[in-house]
Design an enzyme around this catalytic site. Sequence first.
Site, PDB file in Angstrom:
ATOM      1  N   GLN A 146      -6.982  42.120  -6.699  1.00 21.09           N
ATOM      2  CA  GLN A 146      -6.044  42.365  -5.596  1.00 21.09           C
ATOM      3  C   GLN A 146      -6.081  43.835  -5.195  1.00 21.09           C
ATOM      4  OE1 GLN A 146      -2.023  41.059  -6.384  1.00 21.09           O
ATOM      5  NE2 GLN A 146      -1.341  41.456  -4.279  1.00 21.09           N
ATOM      6  N   HIS A 178      -1.100  37.412  -0.187  1.00 19.06           N
ATOM      7  CA  HIS A 178      -1.838  36.819   0.927  1.00 19.06           C
ATOM      8  C   HIS A 178      -2.808  35.795   0.376  1.00 19.06           C
ATOM      9  CE1 HIS A 178      -3.748  40.535  -0.467  1.00 19.06           C
ATOM     10  NE2 HIS A 178      -4.907  39.911  -0.262  1.00 19.06           N
ATOM     11  N   LEU A 179      -2.980  34.747   1.156  1.00 16.21           N
ATOM     12  CA  LEU A 179      -3.926  33.686   0.826  1.00 16.21           C
ATOM     13  C   LEU A 179      -5.141  33.853   1.724  1.00 16.21           C
ATOM     14  CD1 LEU A 179      -4.294  31.008  -0.807  1.00 16.21           C
ATOM     15  CD2 LEU A 179      -3.302  29.825   1.184  1.00 16.21           C
ATOM     16  N   HIS A 180      -6.314  34.040   1.088  1.00 12.24           N
ATOM     17  CA  HIS A 180      -7.563  34.123   1.854  1.00 12.24           C
ATOM     18  C   HIS A 180      -8.014  32.709   2.204  1.00 12.24           C
ATOM     19  CE1 HIS A 180      -8.835  38.365   0.721  1.00 12.24           C
ATOM     20  NE2 HIS A 180      -7.964  38.130  -0.258  1.00 12.24           N
ATOM     21  N   ASP A 202      -9.423  38.691   8.657  1.00 12.11           N
ATOM     22  CA  ASP A 202      -9.695  39.803   7.743  1.00 12.11           C
ATOM     23  C   ASP A 202     -10.576  40.839   8.446  1.00 12.11           C
ATOM     24  OD1 ASP A 202      -9.558  40.016   4.368  1.00 12.11           O
ATOM     25  OD2 ASP A 202     -10.945  41.355   5.422  1.00 12.11           O
TER      26      ASP A 202
HETATM   27  P1  AMP Z   1      -7.206  41.488  -1.729  1.00  9.50           P
HETATM   28  O1  AMP Z   1      -8.378  42.102  -2.429  1.00  9.50           O
HETATM   29  O2  AMP Z   1      -7.006  40.037  -2.089  1.00  9.50           O
HETATM   30  O3  AMP Z   1      -5.948  42.312  -1.884  1.00  9.50           O
HETATM   31  O4  AMP Z   1      -7.604  41.448  -0.203  1.00  9.50           O
HETATM   32  C1  AMP Z   1      -7.178  42.360   0.745  1.00  9.50           C
HETATM   33  C2  AMP Z   1      -7.892  42.005   2.011  1.00  9.50           C
HETATM   34  O5  AMP Z   1      -7.228  42.640   3.093  1.00  9.50           O
HETATM   35  C3  AMP Z   1      -9.356  42.454   2.060  1.00  9.50           C
HETATM   36  O6  AMP Z   1     -10.197  41.330   2.277  1.00  9.50           O
HETATM   37  C4  AMP Z   1      -9.387  43.441   3.235  1.00  9.50           C
HETATM   38  O7  AMP Z   1     -10.574  43.373   3.969  1.00  9.50           O
HETATM   39  C5  AMP Z   1      -8.182  42.983   4.049  1.00  9.50           C
HETATM   40  N1  AMP Z   1      -7.592  44.009   4.886  1.00  9.50           N
HETATM   41  C6  AMP Z   1      -7.222  45.265   4.533  1.00  9.50           C
HETATM   42  N2  AMP Z   1      -6.697  45.921   5.588  1.00  9.50           N
HETATM   43  C7  AMP Z   1      -6.711  45.052   6.634  1.00  9.50           C
HETATM   44  C8  AMP Z   1      -6.310  45.131   7.993  1.00  9.50           C
HETATM   45  N3  AMP Z   1      -5.781  46.254   8.516  1.00  9.50           N
HETATM   46  N4  AMP Z   1      -6.484  44.048   8.781  1.00  9.50           N
HETATM   47  C9  AMP Z   1      -7.036  42.920   8.282  1.00  9.50           C
HETATM   48  N5  AMP Z   1      -7.430  42.777   6.994  1.00  9.50           N
HETATM   49  C10 AMP Z   1      -7.279  43.830   6.189  1.00  9.50           C
END
Ligand code: AMP
Length: 109
Positions: free
Chosen positions: A93, A99-101, A31
């Site tokens: 989101q 995506h799975l964190h 991330d």
């Molecule tokens: P969500 O809130 O579950 O949609 O999480 C989206 C995640 O994507 C966040 O933790 C962001 O920091 C991450 N993110 C957004 N853009 C990128 C990127 N270019 N590379 C890696 N992670 C990203």
Amino acid sequence: MSADCIFCKIAAGTIPSKMLYEDEDVIVFHDIRPLAKTHFLIVPKAHIETLKDCTVAHQSLLGKMMLLAAKLAAEQGLVGYKTMMNVGREGGQEVFHIHLHVFGGGAVA
Ligand code: AMP
Ligand code: ZN
């Protein structure tokens, strides 16, 4: 592939990422704004907007994502960790490509 989706662009290699793993179905990368010492995202290559859009056709893909979380967490040296999937804007989101964190090693200050 969705033209304006950041995770589709990462999967296509047009936006760089700190890649951890890739196969025919998924990519895994760190991330960009880590919330823990180790924080990576398991992302299907197929553009699926939310968990709400998944059907039984996605069952094996979703299972694969969970098992990869365990495998890659172990490879990263994580003894314990958290997994999380935000679903829908109300669920936190921000990127509408599922995506799975995976979080481990304690929160980043
Ligand atoms: P969500 O809130 O579950 O949609 O999480 C989206 C995640 O994507 C966040 O933790 C962001 O920091 C991450 N993110 C957004 N853009 C990128 C990127 N270019 N590379 C890696 N992670 C990203
Ligand atoms: Zn996408």
